[in-house]
Motif scaffolding. Structure first.
Motif: not given
Lengths: 705, 217
Positions: A220-242
């Protein structure tokens, strides 16, 4: 194996470098350590790294401080003094400033390298003898983002699981940690776990050691960690895999968090982080589907002006995926110093007492008043970064008692720090070695090293371990705890606060017994006698408890016992690249050195890595006319340093990496004073710089270029 | 999974599936002598010192590298085994300067080993020059009997760096670096985890060697 030289003695103690807390046996002959062997048990299981193995030469270095020194007036020389004189001088000056400007004009910097007992005494000095909560330590600069986010979400900021569990994880997520170089023993174990079948996900802009062996490297580009983990978490909920059950039974704040996370789609994440959406999706699904998935992280995500949000995003991911409260899972900040965990546990922090009891809570203050027989101040103190910023201002800090810290090298924006220290009315430096801050001292108090005193350190996974003296302290150096207690007694008398008897400790064990008394749920079962025989970690409430390994198996330490999901919005860094300063500067560590370099560069380690090398991507090297091995200038708005270029694709294009260990070419000359609003951590990992070949021969670093 | 029942030196042992004959012997309180074996580095089966007899099997097998199976009858100390171990130790003593390996010296006495009945010590191994190529430790392979613990520690077993391999074959086999490069030019990270497990003291801190040699470095 028999050593070639028969030892005079072999002393069992703990390595003074990183937070792994490797147990070592030191072989001594003629008052020199000639061999370091690892102990076979946890946490290091017979392994060490080059620093612990071969880097203890600083103990015998000529720069060891041996005599108390006093500077009677600004501009005068530092002159030797006896202990009584030096302590009386320091105490009377501190008392005078407190009388003139109030107790909050004093600031107490404790040390993550000193023992638990010594950290306890430093905060007691501030709170009991002086009446201020102005105490902090260098965790402010490293994991304060982690402790802020973990405390508010889970009620506890330490590693939730243990290093022994590395082999139990099916998925290991390492974010912003060059573990192979910064926690080498743990890095090697993670590598081995990956070889033996664990799925290793590494999130890092640089091709660090673990990224090279990762199953999935998210560059990832420096300083974009919140987006990476936020997107991972959002995807899990979106896909019903949380983990719906975990979220319903054991978490709160889902709705508000979900609303805040809606924008972090995989597409947005790909655009912002530069990591392909498919990889982000795979990382999220592997992490959530694992029987046990553990997260480890360090400075890459914390040392940002939004570091708390970065860690919060990682916490949210773990909660949503249900990867907490079971072996091999958990949220595991890798602490960098030998006793930074302990310094926090012992309350060397401006907003909490020992045991993380909030200063703002009236009932907590009453309890401490009862113990120390003196009224407790009500307002939390300043953080270390705020304190340094305040020097010279109307109600600012006027005096600093500095234990085992080199702010000239470790604080951001070095020129600001110099100016601040010059404005101080009083600087007391207590340390084992001369460092860059030494010239600014008005009082120098020579301290004993880890190898010259008794006490305890707490490592990164909450393990409390005894350190033992190998030598007598050199010259007139004394253990930090003795010095602080002496100052405490004097200040208590001068400021008429509490009983001076409260400062009569026979030794570190007596201090530890006071800690056990006031924090029975945490340390009640940990006594020096038990530490001789057993491995113990906190919380350890009674004598038959071995200490809790896996936290959060039942409840979290929040009032509701539930984990709190909280919004973790991404914000851009404070100083973006521009035409004049087109590259991003990230700063950090290398294997052979440690932090400000005060210890490691005064040992054989210096021969392995003698000078500053900056990582430059080959495309950038070509663009700016730089060759591998060439001398270069690295310049920011705040100054410039001279380094040797190491042209490597470890660095992504557009990013240069500079180690922080070289005081004569200090990376912090370039970094800026941008602070996370919650944790007040500086943004060490992102500044704007330019790179050019150095054609002149002057070796010195210079001011703003 | 059920336990594995076998007999070691007359004792009935319940071993866990996957355990070796060495583990099984330890459960019976029997210590089989070992040299190369190391739990952590995964080194096993090389020195042949831990050979044991299994009833019905044609030849002795290394206990550290043989899986325990149900109903085996194992003997760890017999005349024949002692004779085998004596030869192993004698050959090692001829090849290697064991002056800093008290463990092997004890074994030499225990098995009444007389290396000199074979030949004079092998000069080409015993007179290897120590390798000084880094600021931290020295590789003195005159004292090495190629147990491979260092290679295993550096590789699969602990560090995952693979800076060492074996160079040479047969009597000439010795741990070494790729292309004989100095250690600083290999992936070596100077963790010293090889030094930690070296049984003979062939890997020695520079500080220690300097002290031993009276300050020469």
């Amino acid at each position: 194996m028999t050593p070639r030289v028969s030892p005079d003695r072999i002393v069992s103690t703990v390595c003074p470098y990183c937070g792994v807390g490797c147990r070592v046996d030191l072989y001594v002959k003629d008052e020199k350590i000639y061999r370091v062997m690892a102990q076979e048990g946890p946490p290091n299981y017979g392994a060490l790294c080059v620093k612990g193995r071969f880097g203890l030469g600083f103990l015998h270095h000529p720069d060891r401080l041996k005599t108390p020194l006093i500077r009677r007036r600004k501009g005068a020389e530092l002159e030797p003094a006896g202990w009584d004189k030096a302590l009386d001088f320091a105490a009377s000056r501190l008392a005078r400033i407190a009388a003139e400007s109030g107790p909050d004009a004093l600031y107490f910097v404790s040390s993550a390298k000193a023992t638990n007992e010594e950290n306890y005494l430093m905060q007691k000095l501030a709170r009991a003898a002086v009446g201020t909560h102005n105490v902090d330590h260098c965790a402010r600069l490293c994991h304060s983002s982690s402790t802020a986010a973990l405390s508010r979400s889970l009620g506890s900021a330490a590693m939730s699981n243990t290093l022994e569990e590395i082999g139990l994880s099916d998925v290991i997520l390492v974010a912003g940690s060059n573990t192979i170089e910064t926690h080498p023993v743990v890095g090697a174990r993670i590598k081995k776990a990956a070889r033996e079948g664990a799925f290793l996900i590494v999130a890092d802009p640089r091709r660090v050691g673990l990224a090279e062996v990762a199953d999935l490297w998210l560059r990832l580009r420096p300083g974009t960690d919140a987006v990476l983990f936020g997107a991972m978490a959002r995807h899990l909920v979106d896909a019903g895999r949380f983990d719906r059950g975990f979220v319903e039974r054991r978490a709160e704040g889902f709705e508000e968090w979900w609303q805040s996370a809606r924008a972090y789609t995989l597409e947005f994440a790909e655009e912002t982080t530069g990591v392909p959406a498919a990889r982000i999706r795979e990382a999220a699904e592997r992490y959530a589907d694992a029987r046990a998935a553990a997260s480890y992280w360090a400075m890459g995500i914390t040392q940002h002006a939004h570091g708390t949000e970065n860690v919060q995003a990682l916490i949210n991911l773990a909660v949503v995926a249900g990867q907490l409260g079971k072996p091999g899972a958990g949220l595991n900040p890798l602490r960098g110093q030998n006793n930074v965990q302990g310094a926090g546990d012992m309350g060397a922090l401006p907003n909490v007492y020992p045991g993380y009891q909030p200063v703002s809570d009236r009932h907590v203050r009453k309890r401490w008043k009862a113990l120390w027989h003196v009224r407790q101040p009500e307002t939390p103190g300043l953080t270390m970064t705020e304190a340094f910023e305040s020097i010279g201002a109307a109600n600012g800090v006027r005096a600093v008692y500095l234990m085992g810290e080199d702010p000239i090298t470790s604080e951001p924006y070095q020129d600001h720090v110099r100016a601040a220290l010059e404005k101080l009315d009083l600087l007391i430096v207590q340390d084992i070695l001369r460092n860059e801050t030494f010239p600014y001292a008005d009082v120098v108090l020579p301290a004993a090293s880890f190898a010259e005193k008794h006490g305890t350190f707490t490592n990164t996974d909450r393990r409390v371990q005894r350190i033992r003296p190998v030598f007598k302290p050199p010259g007139e150096a004394r253990p930090d705890g003795w010095i602080t207690a002496q100052l405490g007694r004097r200040l208590a008398q001068l400021l008429k606060r509490g009983w001076s008897e409260a400062w009569n400790y026979a030794g570190p064990e007596e201090v530890w017994e006071e800690v056990r008394l006031v924090l029975p749920e945490t340390f009640g079962g940990i006594g020096y006698d038990r530490l001789e025989r057993e491995d113990l970690r906190w919380p350890c409430p009674h004598e038959r408890s071995p200490g809790v390994s896996v936290l959060f198996t039942d409840g979290f330490y929040t009032p509701s016992k539930k984990a709190r999901l909280l919004p973790a919005p991404w914000r851009p860094p404070a100083e973006e690249p521009s035409d004049e300063f087109p590259l991003v500067l990230s700063t950090g560590r290398v294997l052979y050195h440690w932090h400000g370099g005060v210890l490691s560069r005064r040992s054989a380690l210096s021969q392995a890595y003698p000078e500053l090398k900056v990582e430059v991507n080959p495309a950038d090297a070509a663009r700016y006319g730089v060759r591998d091995g060439q001398k270069v200038w690295l310049t920011s708005r705040r100054g410039r340093i001279r380094a040797t270029a190491w042209v490597t694709d470890r660095a992504p294009e557009g990013v240069v990496f500079a180690p922080i260990h070289f005081a004569e070419q200090p990376a912090n000359r370039l970094t800026l004073d941008a602070y996370d609003p919650t944790s007040k951590i500086p943004e060490y990992k992102f500044a704007a710089v330019r790179l050019e070949p150095a054609n002149d021969v002057t070796p010195e670093a210079a001011g703003p270029g | 999974m059920s336990k594995v029942s076998l007999v070691v030196d007359g004792y009935l042992v319940q071993a866990e599936p996957g355990e070796t004959l060495l583990d099984a012997a330890r459960r019976a309180g029997v210590e089989v002598p070992t040299l190369c074996f190391h739990e952590r580095t995964g080194t096993r089966g090389l020195c042949r010192l831990c050979v044991v007899e299994v009833e019905g099997w044609g030849r002795p097998v290394p206990a550290c590298a043989t899986e325990a199976q149900p109903n085996l009858v194992v003997r760890t100390e017999t005349e024949a085994l002692a004779a085998l171990r004596r030869v192993v130790l004698e050959l090692l003593a001829l090849e290697t300067d064991l002056s800093h390996d008290a463990g092997t010296q004890t074994l030499l006495k225990r098995y009444a080993a007389h290396p000199q009945r074979w030949s004079a010590p092998l000069a080409d191994r015993r007179e290897r020059e120590p390798v000084h190529d880094n600021p931290f430790f020295v590789r003195d392979y005159a004292k090495c009997y190629t147990c491979r613990r260092c290679i295993d520690a550096c590789g699969e077993g602990v560090q995952g760096v693979w800076a060492y391999g074996t160079t040479g074959r047969g009597h000439a086999a010795v741990p070494g670096t790729p292309l004989d490069l100095p250690l600083p030019e290999t992936p070596c990270v100077f963790c010293g985890n090889c030094l930690q497990v070296c049984p003979t003291g062939a890997l020695v801190p520079l500080e220690e060697l300097s002290l031993a040699e009276g300050g020469l470095s």
